[in-house]
Design a protein around this motif. Structure first.
Motif, PDB file in Angstrom:
ATOM      1  N   HIS A 318     -47.364 102.409   6.297  1.00 15.67           N
ATOM      2  CA  HIS A 318     -47.456 102.681   4.861  1.00 15.67           C
ATOM      3  C   HIS A 318     -46.071 102.935   4.263  1.00 15.67           C
ATOM      4  O   HIS A 318     -45.719 102.349   3.225  1.00 15.67           O
ATOM      5  N   GLN A 364     -50.779 106.700  -1.715  1.00 14.82           N
ATOM      6  CA  GLN A 364     -51.568 105.493  -1.914  1.00 14.82           C
ATOM      7  C   GLN A 364     -50.671 104.271  -2.095  1.00 14.82           C
ATOM      8  O   GLN A 364     -49.529 104.374  -2.554  1.00 14.82           O
ATOM      9  N   ARG A 565     -56.059 103.815   1.985  1.00 13.64           N
ATOM     10  CA  ARG A 565     -54.931 104.150   1.126  1.00 13.64           C
ATOM     11  C   ARG A 565     -54.666 103.080   0.068  1.00 13.64           C
ATOM     12  O   ARG A 565     -53.719 103.203  -0.708  1.00 13.64           O
TER      13      ARG A 565
END
Length: 607
Positions: A318, A364, A565
């Motif tokens: 991420h 996110q 996410r």
């Protein structure tokens, strides 16, 4: 390199390679072997890289050629300096936004003659040989001539591309048919392929170089003159002045390039863009490439403890993905030829600017393109145009997309080549040659190679840093990397992959530095990237939130967490992302080499 304990485990498919004389790693085994042969002749790393690059022009014609592009990163062991030889040719003098709009175009076609720029690859490699090598022009070109004359095994991807373009070659690009087809038919993968016209071109260059006398420098200068002002330039000028070629517009268009454009250009030498990352000094080409995006990603990631996250964790993927989105958004807004546009590179790499950008990385996945405002300047990103492929001919679909890939699936990516070499004297060099591939443009009669179409990467948008203009370099995706540690040459690496180059090579470096993998482990570790940002090739497609990952390489629970996410996870086959090639120098002066097993063609050699 000093041994590092507690390495992230990676089961190796290729051995760790260490030697004492020299090392070569490239995207083709014949090129790597040819480069290593230069050491036997008394050459250095620069001679080895040049010989390998000229061989790659022969054996990987679907990915590059003499009229393509080649940014070359150089560390000279005698001076300790790092420099960039810019082998990115500029747009022709006649290339204006008005010239394209007068043809009813909203952007530059990705194929044919209109997108042709000044050939840069040959000039860059010959300048490297002249300024840094030990051998003669004849020595470094000999292996390429031999493979062009005697033949080489045709790679499956090259055969696939020739087959996809065969009807176009037969009906329209007839010199390409004469070069790549076998009695009018596409050759089979593994068959023995020859290019006698290219061999004759190289032989004539060698002859004209030799006629300049015994001085090695004079010979290299004569080779450059033969290409840019002599018989090569004359053949290009004659063909372009009297011919048209069909391209993705479905029309026959004239070129804007002329012999005068070639005569007025030579590869330049410039300072690299530089950033320090966890005790390593990282060098990249300037903002005429996408190279600074690599540095911007490192600057963002230095504020995170990647090691503590653990390789392959949801936090790892991420964080790296979100950093890439921010860096490449800045690429879209701010990068271009600094000789023709005001590029705020220092501000983009400034620690305060980076801290503000880093704060945008949240829990996110971002779904929007978010360029920054360095020095308070407002970013501009041209609209991504809606391109729909023309119907009626299979090759029109291929030409409509400027990447050197046969389009059969939506996740097809651009490809190119890589050459890296180093030696015991501290010389180190790396390049990612590309352009001038067989899909790009018709073969020039008598020369055996086509022109490059890098002009497709320039925007027909006034005021943008990458707006098309006469004599201006289109911003390229080509982006080799060279790293020093403690002031000494350490690693030189690159990968094929178009827009993804500076994501896959970034992973290679953080795999090594943050996750303590050896260079070979770092090339083989599971890979991923985002397609969030528009591609540099026509038709400039983008997939916001897309995170592309190699299947069966990451924990399903990690992928599920990434999905929660907001990432759009898309799986591709194992070992399909990137082909990193690297060489390096240990603290004790010994050399090393690494090559990714992906694709099955990249090989590293040491002695």
């Amino acid at each position: 390199m000093a041994a590092i304990v507690e390495r992230t485990p990676v089961l190796l498919l290729r051995p760790e390679l260490h030697g004492t004389l020299g090392a070569v790693s490239s995207t083709h085994w014949l090129a790597s072997a040819s480069g290593m042969a230069m050491f036997d002749r008394g050459g250095n790393a620069f001679d080895a890289a040049a010989a390998a690059a000229f061989v790659i022009q022969v054996v990987e014609p679907h990915l590059n050629g003499p009229a393509g592009d080649a940014p070359i990163m150089v560390h000279d062991g005698a001076t300790g300096r790092v420099q960039v030889i810019c082998g990115q040719g500029p747009m022709p003098a006649a290339a204006t936004i008005e010239a394209f709009r007068a043809r009813g175009l909203r952007d530059v076609p990705g194929s044919g003659l209109l997108a042709a720029v000044v050939p840069g690859a040959f000039g860059a490699w010959m300048r490297l040989v002249r300024d840094h090598g030990c051998l003669r022009v004849a020595d470094v070109l000999e292996p390429a001539i031999a493979y062009a004359e005697d033949g080489f095994p045709l790679l499956p991807k090259a055969a696939e591309m020739i087959n996809a373009m065969a009807s176009l070659f037969r009906d329209e690009w007839t010199q390409s048919a004469a070069t790549y087809l076998d009695h009018g038919k596409a050759p089979q993968a593994g068959s023995r392929m020859r290019n006698p016209a290219l061999a004759r071109t190289f032989r004539r260059i060698v002859a004209e170089a030799g006629a300049a006398g015994a001085d090695r420098t004079a010979q290299a200068d004569a080779a450059l003159t033969a290409f840019y002002e002599g018989f090569v330039a004359e053949a290009i000028d004659t063909y372009l002045a009297t011919s048209t070629a069909i391209d993705s517009t479905g029309r026959h268009n004239h070129a804007l390039l002329t012999g005068d454009d070639l005569a007025g250009w030579r590869a330049t030498v410039e300072a690299p863009a530089v950033l320090d990352y966890r005790g390593h000094r990282v060098h990249k080409p300037g903002p005429w490439s996408q190279g600074p995006a690599f540095l911007q990603q490192l600057a963002l990631l230095e504020g995170f403890d990647l090691t503590a996250m653990g390789f392959g964790s949801a936090d790892h993927l991420h964080t790296v993905t979100e950093a890439a989105k921010l860096a490449f958004a800045d690429r879209e807004a701010w990068y271009g030829d600094p000789e023709h546009a005001d590029i705020p590179l220092s501000a983009l790499l400034d620690s305060s600017y980076t801290a503000d950008r880093r704060a945008l990385i949240g829990a996110q996945a971002s779904g929007t393109l978010r360029p920054g405002s360095p020095e308070g300047r407002a970013p501009v990103i041209p609209p991504v145009l809606d391109h729909s492929a023309q119907e009626g001919h299979g090759w029109i679909t291929q030409l409509a997309n400027g990447i050197p890939t046969v389009l059969q699936q939506t996740n097809a990516k651009g490809d190119t080549t890589c050459v890296s070499a180093c030696d015991r004297d501290g010389n180190m060099v790396v390049s990612t040659p590309s352009g001038g591939w067989l899909k790009s443009s018709p073969v020039i009669p008598g020369l055996g190679f086509p022109l490059g179409t890098r002009g497709q990467m320039a925007w027909l948008v006034e005021g943008h840093p990458n707006a098309l203009a006469p004599g201006k370099r289109p911003r390229t995706t080509l982006s080799p990397s060279l790293v020093l540690r403690d002031g000494r040459p350490y690693l030189a690496f690159g990968t094929p992959g178009g827009d993804q180059q500076d994501q896959w090579t970034l992973q290679f470096l953080i795999n090594h530095i943050d996750f303590h993998m050896s260079p070979q482990q770092a090339t083989e570790a599971a890979a991923f990237h985002t397609d969030h940002v528009p591609t540099s090739f026509t038709p400039r497609q983008a997939s916001p939130r897309a995170l592309i990952a190699e299947s069966d390489s990451f924990d399903p629970a990690v992928l599920a967490e990434l999905t929660s996410r907001g990432h759009d996870i898309r799986l591709v086959p194992q070992r399909s992302l990137g082909r990193v090639c690297a060489t390096g120098i240990d603290a004790d002066g010994s050399v090393l080499a690494a090559a990714s097993p992906r694709g099955g063609t990249a090989y590293a050699v040491v002695r």
